[in-house]
Structure formats: C-alpha cells, structure tokens
Design a protein around this motif. Structure first.
Motif, mmCIF file in Angstrom:
data_model
loop_
_atom_site.group_PDB
_atom_site.id
_atom_site.type_symbol
_atom_site.label_atom_id
_atom_site.label_comp_id
_atom_site.label_asym_id
_atom_site.label_seq_id
_atom_site.Cartn_x
_atom_site.Cartn_y
_atom_site.Cartn_z
ATOM 1 N N ALA A 147 0.859 -1.186 0.000
ATOM 2 C CA ALA A 147 0.000 0.000 0.000
ATOM 3 C C ALA A 147 0.891 1.230 0.000
ATOM 4 N N GLU A 148 0.316 2.370 -0.367
ATOM 5 C CA GLU A 148 1.057 3.626 -0.336
ATOM 6 C C GLU A 148 0.341 4.616 0.566
ATOM 7 N N LEU A 149 1.131 5.354 1.315
ATOM 8 C CA LEU A 149 0.602 6.414 2.168
ATOM 9 C C LEU A 149 1.388 7.679 1.877
ATOM 10 N N ALA A 150 0.703 8.716 1.428
ATOM 11 C CA ALA A 150 1.340 10.011 1.192
ATOM 12 C C ALA A 150 1.131 10.883 2.422
ATOM 13 N N VAL A 151 2.161 11.627 2.793
ATOM 14 C CA VAL A 151 2.063 12.456 3.989
ATOM 15 C C VAL A 151 2.997 13.656 3.868
ATOM 16 N N THR A 152 2.528 14.818 4.305
ATOM 17 C CA THR A 152 3.390 15.993 4.433
ATOM 18 C C THR A 152 3.612 16.263 5.918
ATOM 19 N N GLY A 153 4.674 17.012 6.199
ATOM 20 C CA GLY A 153 4.951 17.364 7.588
ATOM 21 C C GLY A 153 5.484 16.223 8.418
ATOM 22 N N LEU A 154 6.150 15.265 7.784
ATOM 23 C CA LEU A 154 6.761 14.152 8.505
ATOM 24 C C LEU A 154 8.268 14.184 8.271
ATOM 25 N N GLU A 155 9.000 14.584 9.281
ATOM 26 C CA GLU A 155 10.460 14.631 9.227
ATOM 27 C C GLU A 155 11.008 13.219 9.013
ATOM 28 N N PRO A 156 11.878 13.004 7.990
ATOM 29 C CA PRO A 156 12.405 11.657 7.717
ATOM 30 C C PRO A 156 13.084 10.998 8.917
ATOM 31 N N ALA A 157 13.591 11.804 9.846
ATOM 32 C CA ALA A 157 14.250 11.230 11.014
ATOM 33 C C ALA A 157 13.308 10.342 11.825
ATOM 34 N N TRP A 158 12.002 10.591 11.739
ATOM 35 C CA TRP A 158 11.046 9.741 12.453
ATOM 36 C C TRP A 158 11.086 8.310 11.930
ATOM 37 N N LEU A 159 11.204 8.156 10.623
ATOM 38 C CA LEU A 159 11.220 6.815 10.051
ATOM 39 C C LEU A 159 12.496 6.080 10.421
ATOM 40 N N ALA A 160 13.608 6.809 10.457
ATOM 41 C CA ALA A 160 14.868 6.195 10.878
ATOM 42 C C ALA A 160 14.796 5.781 12.353
ATOM 43 N N ALA A 161 14.228 6.659 13.192
ATOM 44 C CA ALA A 161 14.096 6.341 14.616
ATOM 45 C C ALA A 161 13.157 5.157 14.805
ATOM 46 N N ARG A 162 12.057 5.136 14.058
ATOM 47 C CA ARG A 162 11.106 4.027 14.166
ATOM 48 C C ARG A 162 11.782 2.700 13.826
ATOM 49 N N ALA A 163 12.611 2.702 12.778
ATOM 50 C CA ALA A 163 13.321 1.477 12.398
ATOM 51 C C ALA A 163 14.226 1.007 13.525
ATOM 52 N N ASP A 164 14.912 1.935 14.185
ATOM 53 C CA ASP A 164 15.776 1.577 15.312
ATOM 54 C C ASP A 164 14.958 1.044 16.479
ATOM 55 N N TRP A 165 13.871 1.741 16.803
ATOM 56 C CA TRP A 165 13.041 1.346 17.944
ATOM 57 C C TRP A 165 12.406 -0.025 17.742
ATOM 58 N N ASN A 166 12.093 -0.371 16.488
ATOM 59 C CA ASN A 166 11.409 -1.635 16.207
ATOM 60 C C ASN A 166 12.365 -2.742 15.775
ATOM 61 N N ASP A 167 13.665 -2.497 15.918
ATOM 62 C CA ASP A 167 14.667 -3.458 15.453
ATOM 63 C C ASP A 167 14.617 -4.770 16.234
ATOM 64 N N ALA A 168 14.197 -4.710 17.494
ATOM 65 C CA ALA A 168 14.150 -5.913 18.332
ATOM 66 C C ALA A 168 12.708 -6.398 18.468
ATOM 67 N N PHE A 169 12.004 -6.498 17.331
ATOM 68 C CA PHE A 169 10.616 -6.962 17.322
ATOM 69 C C PHE A 169 10.500 -8.283 18.098
ATOM 70 N N PRO A 170 9.453 -8.481 18.924
ATOM 71 C CA PRO A 170 8.196 -7.740 18.997
ATOM 72 C C PRO A 170 8.232 -6.471 19.854
ATOM 73 N N MET A 171 9.386 -6.169 20.448
ATOM 74 C CA MET A 171 9.492 -4.895 21.143
ATOM 75 C C MET A 171 9.448 -3.760 20.119
ATOM 76 N N GLY A 172 9.022 -2.576 20.559
ATOM 77 C CA GLY A 172 8.991 -1.446 19.646
ATOM 78 C C GLY A 172 7.841 -0.505 19.931
#
Length: 198
Positions: A147-172
């Motif tokens: 699926a695709e989600l378009a969004v404005t006002g989302l700093e790319p650093a959030w996606l990088a941080a999310r990837a780090d936070w969810n790296d030890a799935f199921p934690m995250g």
C-alpha cells in the motif's frame, strides 16, 4: 465514492468529549490499525478543526487516568489537559507520546520487553496532511501486497528512529499519524520503504 458514514455524519458536530463520538473514533482507530496506512476520517467538518480537531478526538478517545502521556512539544492546550486525565510523565515511561511530525524526535520511548511487548509506546504524530506529499510504500499484516501512504509534515528522522526502535521486534513502538481530519496507523509490524529506497 463511498456513501457517508452515518455515525460520522450524525456526530460531525459533536464534541471530542462526548461518549458517542469517542466510540465512533475508537472504531476508526481499530480499523486504522487493522489496515495500516489507510486513512480514517475522524472529523468530517474541517472548519471545526480549530476547536474540535481530529487530534483532540484521538487523544480524548485513547487517554484516561490509567495511562501516562508525554507531550514534549507542548501540543495540548492547558485547558484540555485536565479533561484528558492522563498522567504527565517522561517519554521513556509513557504509554502515549504526542509530538510534532515536522521535528526530529529527541526522546527515547518505551519499547516494552520481550515478556510484555504490548508495553511499547504508541507515538502520536501531528503531521501536515495525509494523502498528499511524499509517498511511503507499506508492506506487512493487514496489507494485500503493498500500500502507499502520502504524507506531508513528517520529518524523515522519524522513520529512521522508528526502524531503530522496532529493530528488536516484537518490542517497539506503534505510530499514529494525525492531520486536521484524519488518522493513519503504522504498527510496528508494518515495513516502510521511503521514496529513495529500492
């Protein structure tokens, strides 16, 4: 074009604090998590956004006196804080963290534990507009193929941080993106590919 949701139409001018409106928003949030990246309308009349925003409807639905909330960017008005009832605590211990999507994160949220991954925080981001701007490609449970989600006002650093936070799935952490009228969920199970990635 699908017909209008009768519950949304009926409660289009109701307050975020009314139980019927909160029940309806709760159903929309459940649907948002079931179908990651699919925008859900929670406020029909954009003209009311200044006094009854989608963000306040989401907060009023999710929060109560049993949960902790961090608001590092000060997005909640002083008059609304007592009505939300949530305990104000540091982001690393909060059940919910509210932040601006256009600013890079400067906190470490709770990630839960292997024994209790459900204790990972839900991060609620106030974004510019859902359905416009940079497109994210999503895959994972609840998504047929991609699926695709378009969004404005989302700093790319959030996606990088999310990837780090969810790296030890199921934690995250799970993300909720909210604009003036709609909400979209990005659970920790969703894989995100940004426009620059292959």
């Amino acid at each position: 074009m699908s017909p209008p949701d009768p519950l949304l139409t009926q409660h289009a001018r109701s307050s975020a604090w009314e139980p019927l409106a909160q029940q309806q928003v709760f159903r929309r949030l459940v649907k948002a998590f079931a179908y990651p990246g699919r925008c859900q309308m929670v406020l029909v009349d954009p003209a009311r956004a200044a006094i009854d925003s989608a963000l306040m409807r989401v907060l009023a639905t999710l929060l109560d006196g049993e949960v902790g909330l961090a608001d590092p960017d000060g997005l909640i008005a002083a008059d609304d804080r007592p009505r939300l009832e949530a305990r104000e605590i540091a982001a690393e211990h909060a059940h919910f963290v509210l932040a601006r999507g256009d600013r890079a994160p400067e906190f470490q949220p709770s990630l839960g534990t292997l024994e209790n991954p459900e204790r990972g925080a839900t991060v609620i981001l106030r974004v510019g507009e859902l359905g416009a701007g940079a497109r994210l490609t999503l895959q994972g449970p609840g998504i047929a193929g991609h699926a695709e989600l378009a969004v404005t006002g989302l700093e790319p650093a959030w996606l990088a941080a999310r990837a780090d936070w969810n790296d030890a799935f199921p934690m995250g952490v799970d993300l909720l993106l909210v604009d003036d009228t709609r909400v979209a969920a990005l659970p920790r199970t969703t894989r995100i590919q940004t426009p620059g990635e292959r």
